[in-house]
Motif scaffolding. Structure first.
Motif, PDB file in Angstrom:
ATOM      1  N   ALA A 335      28.039  35.266  46.832  1.00  0.00           N
ATOM      2  CA  ALA A 335      28.369  35.436  45.415  1.00  0.00           C
ATOM      3  C   ALA A 335      28.978  34.179  44.815  1.00  0.00           C
ATOM      4  O   ALA A 335      28.682  33.808  43.663  1.00  0.00           O
ATOM      5  CB  ALA A 335      29.323  36.619  45.249  1.00  0.00           C
ATOM      6  N   GLN A 336      29.839  33.500  45.560  1.00  0.00           N
ATOM      7  CA  GLN A 336      30.434  32.267  45.055  1.00  0.00           C
ATOM      8  C   GLN A 336      29.384  31.175  44.881  1.00  0.00           C
ATOM      9  O   GLN A 336      29.452  30.385  43.937  1.00  0.00           O
ATOM     10  CB  GLN A 336      31.527  31.788  46.012  1.00  0.00           C
ATOM     11  CG  GLN A 336      32.740  32.693  46.045  1.00  0.00           C
ATOM     12  CD  GLN A 336      33.762  32.178  47.032  1.00  0.00           C
ATOM     13  OE1 GLN A 336      34.585  31.328  46.708  1.00  0.00           O
ATOM     14  NE2 GLN A 336      33.711  32.696  48.251  1.00  0.00           N
ATOM     15  N   ASP A 339      27.312  31.718  41.674  1.00  0.00           N
ATOM     16  CA  ASP A 339      28.135  31.991  40.494  1.00  0.00           C
ATOM     17  C   ASP A 339      27.504  31.357  39.251  1.00  0.00           C
ATOM     18  O   ASP A 339      27.264  30.143  39.201  1.00  0.00           O
ATOM     19  CB  ASP A 339      29.544  31.429  40.710  1.00  0.00           C
ATOM     20  CG  ASP A 339      30.531  31.902  39.663  1.00  0.00           C
ATOM     21  OD1 ASP A 339      30.208  32.842  38.914  1.00  0.00           O
ATOM     22  OD2 ASP A 339      31.636  31.320  39.605  1.00  0.00           O
ATOM     23  N   GLY A 340      27.212  32.188  38.254  1.00  0.00           N
ATOM     24  CA  GLY A 340      26.636  31.704  37.003  1.00  0.00           C
ATOM     25  C   GLY A 340      25.130  31.569  36.998  1.00  0.00           C
ATOM     26  O   GLY A 340      24.543  31.272  35.951  1.00  0.00           O
ATOM     27  N   GLY A 367      24.853  36.910  39.830  1.00  0.00           N
ATOM     28  CA  GLY A 367      25.477  35.699  39.331  1.00  0.00           C
ATOM     29  C   GLY A 367      26.744  35.917  38.527  1.00  0.00           C
ATOM     30  O   GLY A 367      27.453  34.955  38.208  1.00  0.00           O
ATOM     31  N   THR A 368      27.057  37.168  38.214  1.00  0.00           N
ATOM     32  CA  THR A 368      28.278  37.468  37.469  1.00  0.00           C
ATOM     33  C   THR A 368      29.404  37.999  38.355  1.00  0.00           C
ATOM     34  O   THR A 368      30.525  38.192  37.888  1.00  0.00           O
ATOM     35  CB  THR A 368      28.008  38.523  36.375  1.00  0.00           C
ATOM     36  OG1 THR A 368      27.749  39.803  36.985  1.00  0.00           O
ATOM     37  CG2 THR A 368      26.815  38.131  35.513  1.00  0.00           C
ATOM     38  N   THR A 369      29.120  38.252  39.625  1.00  0.00           N
ATOM     39  CA  THR A 369      30.075  38.947  40.496  1.00  0.00           C
ATOM     40  C   THR A 369      31.362  38.163  40.687  1.00  0.00           C
ATOM     41  O   THR A 369      32.473  38.704  40.560  1.00  0.00           O
ATOM     42  CB  THR A 369      29.428  39.243  41.859  1.00  0.00           C
ATOM     43  OG1 THR A 369      28.288  40.103  41.666  1.00  0.00           O
ATOM     44  CG2 THR A 369      30.422  39.913  42.796  1.00  0.00           C
ATOM     45  N   ALA A 370      31.263  36.876  41.011  1.00  0.00           N
ATOM     46  CA  ALA A 370      32.467  36.075  41.236  1.00  0.00           C
ATOM     47  C   ALA A 370      33.318  36.005  39.964  1.00  0.00           C
ATOM     48  O   ALA A 370      34.555  36.051  40.023  1.00  0.00           O
ATOM     49  CB  ALA A 370      32.088  34.676  41.706  1.00  0.00           C
ATOM     50  N   THR A 371      32.654  35.922  38.811  1.00  0.00           N
ATOM     51  CA  THR A 371      33.376  35.897  37.540  1.00  0.00           C
ATOM     52  C   THR A 371      34.123  37.212  37.314  1.00  0.00           C
ATOM     53  O   THR A 371      35.277  37.220  36.858  1.00  0.00           O
ATOM     54  CB  THR A 371      32.393  35.644  36.383  1.00  0.00           C
ATOM     55  OG1 THR A 371      31.775  34.374  36.574  1.00  0.00           O
ATOM     56  CG2 THR A 371      33.107  35.663  35.043  1.00  0.00           C
ATOM     57  N   ARG A 374      37.256  37.333  39.428  1.00  0.00           N
ATOM     58  CA  ARG A 374      38.354  36.551  38.842  1.00  0.00           C
ATOM     59  C   ARG A 374      38.954  37.254  37.639  1.00  0.00           C
ATOM     60  O   ARG A 374      40.178  37.234  37.433  1.00  0.00           O
ATOM     61  CB  ARG A 374      37.849  35.150  38.475  1.00  0.00           C
ATOM     62  CG  ARG A 374      37.581  34.266  39.699  1.00  0.00           C
ATOM     63  CD  ARG A 374      37.294  32.835  39.290  1.00  0.00           C
ATOM     64  NE  ARG A 374      35.975  32.708  38.679  1.00  0.00           N
ATOM     65  CZ  ARG A 374      34.863  32.403  39.334  1.00  0.00           C
ATOM     66  NH1 ARG A 374      34.907  32.200  40.653  1.00  0.00           N
ATOM     67  NH2 ARG A 374      33.718  32.292  38.713  1.00  0.00           N
ATOM     68  N   PRO A 380      37.924  34.753  44.612  1.00  0.00           N
ATOM     69  CA  PRO A 380      36.985  35.004  45.710  1.00  0.00           C
ATOM     70  C   PRO A 380      37.229  34.119  46.937  1.00  0.00           C
ATOM     71  O   PRO A 380      37.137  34.595  48.070  1.00  0.00           O
ATOM     72  CB  PRO A 380      35.618  34.720  45.077  1.00  0.00           C
ATOM     73  CG  PRO A 380      35.821  34.886  43.622  1.00  0.00           C
ATOM     74  CD  PRO A 380      37.219  34.455  43.343  1.00  0.00           C
TER      75      PRO A 380
END
Length: 419
Positions: A335-336, A339-340, A367-371, A374, A380
């Motif tokens: 996921a990191q 990201d995006g 792509g939105t999971t790490a966001t 936070r 993460p």
């Protein structure tokens, strides 16, 4: 949140993989011939109870026996006794179950048949410390191995030389009866001697080989255990001459079923490998790099595509109070690394339905999971360092909780790339 349609698609692939490892279907074509004498069933693993129930349905003749599974994984059986014990750290119930298996195969003759139902998780469920050691010693060894990050082959080599049942010793105890092992493989490469540390399948790895592995990896074993490692029987021992081993289900078979399920819905599928090993978060980063390359350069595969893989990653424990398992650790690294990035959605899950310490099989990521992690107050990268992948995905609302599946063919990973 994860797109509902993509989540449903990936869940369907997981279900296809698990169905391909269904106990009844897996064994139907692998039953041995009826013996002149008795038929005794023994077994161990997270899916052992389901295997026992299926064998009862399929077997045309009298039988008896006992299998051991993880707490909460039992199911009804008619003739085969099901015992439960602790996993991943063994307990006293496991000691009792081990003795019950030995009792079941004691006093058999050459006309008798022992059917061993073996699947992943059996290593912890069958503690059997050799003379001079106690359960506490085996528990300490297991905790060291689980925290070491060592590959499963190394861990099992050590377990076999510190046990009175693993490494073919249960089969040796059943001699002169014939032993047919029906194995559901959860190990990379599907070596049946590695599944549950091979209670009925001897291994070619010697004690000398094992000591070299320990030294090469700098593993610090409990001194009492290290001093009492003992040779395991080898495959050429005459007591195994009449025995047979059949792998009835595996990660390869399940991944191929998932690929067919994807293609039936018009989605091309590729299988990277069914035998991927390594540190979970690093393997997650590697998978992410491939997914990003597909998005950016159209290689090594053209989108849309679903990328499948299996195997058994490892997690080096830095914090004993961490929550989660290797699949959520894999996915947190993944996921990191995406990201995006749009157009990538992934599911990583353990096919037995439980990933590590909690009640989830794994999790979803895009792509939105790490966001979202936070935004929920979870860093993460810090969650990975604290071995708290579960906490991170729980905060993001992305856990995958199907419940125990009754089988175990290791990790399942599906990455949908649909720009």
């Amino acid at each position: 949140m994860i797109d509902a349609g993509k989540q449903a698609f990936l869940t369907g692939l997981f279900e296809a993989a698990v169905t391909a490892a269904d106990a009844h279907a897996a064994m139907a074509q692998h039953l041995p011939a009826r013996p002149k004498g008795r038929t005794v069933v023994v077994g161990a693993g997270k899916g052992a109870a389901q295997l026992a129930a299926a064998f009862e349905d399929l077997w045309d003749g009298p039988l008896s026996g006992v299998v051991v599974t993880r707490y909460g994984y039992a199911c009804p059986t008619r003739q085969i006794r099901v015992m439960e014990a602790a996993h991943p750290v063994p307990d006293s119930a496991g000691l009792a179950a081990t003795q019950a298996l030995f009792d079941a195969v004691a006093g058999l003759g050459p006309d008798d048949l022992v059917v061993a139902l073996v699947c992943g998780g059996g290593s912890a469920l069958l503690p059997c410390p050799p003379e001079g050691l106690e359960l506490a010693n085996e528990q300490a060894l297991n905790e060291v191995l689980l925290a070491s990050g060592a590959p499963i082959g190394v861990m099992n080599a050590i377990r076999k030389h510190a046990s009175g049942i693993k490494g073919g010793r249960l089969a040796a105890a059943a001699h002169p009866a014939r032993v047919v092992s029906l194995v559901v493989s959860d190990v990379p490469g599907d070596d049946p001697a590695q599944v549950a540390s091979g209670p009925t399948v001897p291994d070619v790895v010697t004690l000398a080989d094992t000591l070299k592995m320990i030294e090469a990896r700098g593993l610090v074993l409990p001194p009492a255990v290290l001093d009492r490692l003992q040779p395991a029987p080898l495959p050429d021992d005459p007591v195994f001459a009449r025995n047979e081993v059949r792998v009835v289900a595996s990660a390869r078979i399940s991944l191929e079923a998932a690929a067919r399920a994807a293609e039936a819905q018009g989605m091309p599928a590729v299988i990277l490998s069914d035998a991927i090993e390594g540190e979970a978060e690093v393997i997650g980063q590697m998978h992410a790099a491939i997914a990003r390359e597909v998005i950016a350069q159209g290689r090594p595969f053209k989108a849309p595509v679903v990328i499948l893989s299996g195997g058994e990653t490892t997690v080096t424990l830095r914090h004993k109070d961490g929550r989660g398992g290797r699949n959520t650790a894999f996915l947190l690294g993944f996921a990191q690394a995406i990201d995006g990035v749009q157009g990538i959605t992934a599911l990583a899950a353990d096919t037995d339905g439980i990933d590590g310490s909690e009640d989830n099989a794994g999790a979803f990521a895009d792509g939105t999971t790490a966001t979202r992690m936070r935004a929920a107050g979870i860093d993460p990268a810090n969650a990975l360092r604290r071995n708290d992948a579960w906490g991170a995905f729980d905060a993001a609302g992305a856990l995958f909780v199907p419940g125990p599946t009754g089988t175990n063919v290791n990790d399942f990973r599906a990455i949908l790339i649909s720009p």
